[in-house]
Design a protein around this motif. Structure first.
Motif, short mmCIF file in Angstrom:
data_model
loop_
_atom_site.label_atom_id
_atom_site.label_comp_id
_atom_site.label_asym_id
_atom_site.label_seq_id
_atom_site.Cartn_x
_atom_site.Cartn_y
_atom_site.Cartn_z
N MET A 1 37.97 -82.06 94.21
CA MET A 1 38.52 -83.19 95.71
C MET A 1 39.73 -81.94 96.77
N LYS A 2 39.01 -82.46 97.95
CA LYS A 2 39.14 -81.45 99.18
C LYS A 2 40.60 -82.47 99.95
N PHE A 3 41.38 -82.02 100.20
CA PHE A 3 42.30 -82.24 101.80
C PHE A 3 42.54 -81.17 102.45
N GLY A 4 42.21 -82.21 103.94
CA GLY A 4 42.93 -81.62 105.40
C GLY A 4 44.28 -81.28 105.77
N GLY A 5 43.99 -80.63 106.47
CA GLY A 5 45.15 -79.76 106.76
C GLY A 5 46.14 -81.23 107.17
N THR A 6 46.23 -82.56 108.07
CA THR A 6 46.93 -83.62 108.06
C THR A 6 47.33 -83.76 106.87
N ILE B 1 36.09 -85.57 100.38
CA ILE B 1 36.57 -84.58 101.24
C ILE B 1 37.57 -86.02 101.45
N TYR B 2 39.03 -85.57 101.46
CA TYR B 2 40.18 -87.13 101.72
C TYR B 2 40.18 -85.87 103.40
N THR B 3 40.74 -86.28 104.56
CA THR B 3 40.41 -86.04 105.89
C THR B 3 41.62 -87.82 105.79
N ASP B 4 41.99 -87.86 107.78
CA ASP B 4 42.95 -88.39 108.13
C ASP B 4 42.01 -89.50 108.77
N VAL B 5 40.19 -89.45 108.77
CA VAL B 5 40.13 -90.84 108.53
C VAL B 5 39.29 -91.35 107.95
N ASP B 6 39.11 -92.54 107.69
CA ASP B 6 38.34 -93.32 106.53
C ASP B 6 36.83 -92.84 106.41
N GLY B 7 36.36 -91.81 106.96
CA GLY B 7 34.89 -91.89 106.87
C GLY B 7 34.10 -91.37 107.91
N VAL B 8 32.21 -91.14 108.02
CA VAL B 8 32.11 -90.85 108.90
C VAL B 8 32.14 -91.84 110.04
N TYR B 9 32.26 -91.97 110.90
CA TYR B 9 31.81 -92.98 112.14
C TYR B 9 30.68 -92.63 112.86
N THR B 10 30.14 -94.08 113.72
CA THR B 10 29.04 -93.68 114.45
C THR B 10 29.47 -92.70 116.27
N THR B 11 30.87 -92.47 115.91
CA THR B 11 31.69 -91.12 116.96
C THR B 11 32.95 -90.94 116.17
N ASP B 12 33.23 -89.88 117.04
CA ASP B 12 34.56 -89.57 116.98
C ASP B 12 34.95 -91.23 116.94
N PRO B 13 36.65 -91.26 116.06
CA PRO B 13 36.98 -92.45 116.61
C PRO B 13 38.29 -92.10 117.66
N ARG B 14 38.98 -91.40 117.66
CA ARG B 14 39.44 -90.72 118.88
C ARG B 14 38.64 -91.12 120.52
N ILE B 15 37.31 -90.95 120.50
CA ILE B 15 37.21 -91.36 121.50
C ILE B 15 36.95 -92.43 122.40
N GLY C 1 29.19 -80.59 116.74
CA GLY C 1 29.98 -80.85 117.12
C GLY C 1 31.28 -82.35 116.11
N ALA C 2 30.50 -82.63 115.42
CA ALA C 2 31.04 -83.83 115.04
C ALA C 2 32.60 -82.95 113.68
N LYS C 3 33.40 -83.04 113.80
CA LYS C 3 34.05 -82.00 113.01
C LYS C 3 34.54 -82.56 111.50
N VAL C 4 33.79 -83.15 111.16
CA VAL C 4 34.66 -84.36 110.53
C VAL C 4 34.12 -83.29 108.88
N LEU C 5 33.39 -82.67 108.96
CA LEU C 5 32.44 -82.10 107.61
C LEU C 5 32.08 -81.09 108.07
P1 ADP Z 1 40.24 -82.22 108.58
O1 ADP Z 1 41.75 -81.70 108.74
O2 ADP Z 1 41.03 -83.51 107.31
O3 ADP Z 1 39.60 -81.49 107.64
P2 ADP Z 1 39.28 -82.61 110.82
O4 ADP Z 1 39.80 -82.43 111.76
O5 ADP Z 1 38.53 -81.38 110.66
O6 ADP Z 1 40.27 -82.78 109.33
O7 ADP Z 1 38.30 -83.37 111.14
C1 ADP Z 1 38.77 -84.54 110.68
C2 ADP Z 1 38.36 -85.37 112.48
O8 ADP Z 1 37.51 -85.56 112.73
C3 ADP Z 1 38.91 -87.03 112.65
O9 ADP Z 1 40.70 -86.57 113.18
C4 ADP Z 1 38.17 -86.94 113.97
O10 ADP Z 1 38.73 -87.24 115.20
C5 ADP Z 1 37.02 -86.02 113.88
N1 ADP Z 1 35.80 -86.39 114.10
C6 ADP Z 1 34.84 -85.95 115.31
N2 ADP Z 1 33.30 -87.31 114.89
C7 ADP Z 1 33.83 -87.52 113.38
C8 ADP Z 1 33.21 -89.00 113.30
N3 ADP Z 1 31.62 -88.96 113.54
N4 ADP Z 1 33.78 -89.48 112.21
C9 ADP Z 1 34.73 -89.51 111.67
N5 ADP Z 1 35.54 -88.06 112.26
C10 ADP Z 1 35.25 -87.68 113.62
#
Ligand code: ADP
Ligand code: ASP
Ligand code: MG
Length: 416
Positions: A8-13, A177-191, A213-217
């Motif tokens: 199990m991996k937990f990111g910064g937030t 991989i536990y993070t601050d979004v609930d999965g991989v999205y079609t693009t960054d949900p913040r945009i 650039g999608a930093k989720v992984l």
């Molecule tokens: P962690 O600290 O858990 O490693 P990151 O900040 O490295 O988290 O990665 C999670 C972030 O990646 C999300 O908050 C989101 O803004 C960003 N992100 C960019 N592209 C995507 C995508 N396609 N799907 C989900 N998240 C994305």
């Protein structure tokens, strides 16, 4: 019954303060209760690594040149704190837990400080402790040890890679991989709020999205999962959820149906550099990109203009933080007489936007749709690159969000 291993991996937030660390401990406790021996990989508290990087830069003159060994010594330290704290909270909850820094495991890496690659994770130390009754090993992500015995780091976002590497080495049933979004999205949900969560995404697509650039992984984590057949899931550390939650990163064959384009990625911190008036002769590209590579500059897009009077312009993109390094390397090459150019110009206000999809292999017209959408919003394209499953453009950074939204709409990504 033999206990199974889970990573199990937990990111910064997810570990940003003690309250959140307590929530993480609860989640880990549930998996222990379900019969897993757990390897938890933690990041530094959110913002910590940036702060440490800032201190390193300040302490070494502020120009982005520093001793990479000391950078790693400082920047790796954020993870040590969260690993120790989580082990303490787990112990408070009555769980036999111990923290492990990279060197203690040991997680062996190359000596490429700042972006080291994992070479080997011997399992003997942790195996012995698990056999002794340890239920949770809390591993500090992002860090390892070089053959010279110095601390290394795996590049920004590297805890993802630590997690996948442990899952492979310990033959874990899954890497979550536990993070601050609930999965991989079609693009960054913040945009854009129109971004849609994907239940599944193919390794190849995730690899492209991550490297664009999608930093989720972290890119390297996807590469490792693909190579070692690790079951990789991305899910939220803030929501309670059942089976099938999050996004599964999986082989292409396991995806029943998909859109031609599956995602849009962006990279904000790009710079466009142009060498004006270079000689148009065999070997000139080698004279430019050889020294850049030697200096460790990561060149991405490249275009050469049509030559006139034996001279041409060479344009390439680099991460914005590497502009001083690239400039120094080019001036060095000019000084040594291998390369001639009139001027070097850097535009540090650009961004890269890309569309990705395995469906592109068999569909024509993706580029045309992309360029028309950008035209309709008045976005000028500076450089284009393509591969089998992606198209990237370099544009003015001020249009980045707009471009991502326009492309998301143009390819109908809101709908499955
Ligand atoms: P962690 O600290 O858990 O490693 P990151 O900040 O490295 O988290 O990665 C999670 C972030 O990646 C999300 O908050 C989101 O803004 C960003 N992100 C960019 N592209 C995507 C995508 N396609 N799907 C989900 N998240 C994305
Ligand atoms: N803390 C490191 C970073 O911010 C590693 C990680 O979070 O994955 O890059
Ligand atoms: Mg991350």
């Amino acid at each position: 019954m033999a206990r199974t291993r889970l990573v199990m991996k937990f990111g910064g937030t997810s570990v940003a303060n003690l309250d959140r660390i307590r929530r993480v401990a609860k989640r880990v406790g549930r998996e222990v209760g379900a019969g897993h021996d757990v390897i938890v990989v933690v990041s530094a508290m959110s913002g910590k690594t940036n702060e440490l990087v800032g201190w390193v830069d300040e302490a070494s003159g502020g120009q982005g040149f520093y001793d990479a060994r000391e950078y790693d010594a400082v920047v790796s330290s954020g993870e040590n704190v969260t690993a120790g704290l989580l082990a303490l909270v787990l112990q408070e909850n009555g769980i036999d837990a111990r923290s492990w820094q990279g060197w203690q495991v040991p997680l062996k890496t190359t000596s490429a400080h700042g972006s080291a690659r994992i070479e080997e994770i011997p399992t003997a130390n942790l195996d012995a402790k698990f056999a002794d009754g340890m239920r949770v090993a809390v591993v500090a992500g992002f860090q390892g040890i070089s053959p010279e015995g110095r601390i290394t780091t795996l590049g920004r976002g590297g805890s993802d890679t630590t997690a996948v590497a442990f899952a492979a080495a310990f033959d874990a049933v899954r890497c979550d991989i536990y993070t601050d979004v609930d999965g991989v999205y079609t693009t960054d949900p913040r945009i854009t709020s129109k971004a849609r969560k994907l239940d599944r995404i193919a390794f190849e697509e995730m690899l492209e999205l991550a490297s664009l650039g999608a930093k989720v992984l972290q890119t390297r984590s996807v590469e490792l999962a693909m190579r070692y057949d690790v079951t990789l899931r991305v899910l939220s550390s803030f929501e309670e959820m059942g089976e099938g939650a999050g996004t599964l990163v999986c082989p292409e064959e396991d995806i029943v149906e998909s859109n031609v384009v599956s995602g849009v990625a962006y990279s904000r911190d790009e710079a466009q550099m142009t060498l004006i008036g270079v000689q148009d002769r065999p070997g000139v590209s080698a004279a430019i990109f050889g020294p850049l590579a030697q200096a460790g500059v990561v060149v991405d897009m490249i275009v050469q203009n049509i030559a006139e009077d034996g001279r041409t312009d060479m344009t390439f993109s680099v991460p914005v933080a590497q502009v001083p390094l690239a400039t120094k390397a080019m001036e060095g090459a000019k000084g040594s007489g291998d390369l001639e150019f009139a001027e070097i110009v850097a535009d540090t206000e650009v961004a890269k936007v890309s569309v990705v999809g395995i469906g592109m292999r068999s569909h024509a017209g993706v580029a045309a749709t992309m360029f028309a959408a950008l035209r309709d919003f008045g976005v000028n394209i500076k450089v284009i690159t393509t591969s089998e499953i992606k198209i990237s453009v370099l544009i003015d950074r001020k249009f980045m969000e707009l471009a991502v939204q326009a492309l998301h709409d143009a390819f109908g990504l809101e709908k499955a």
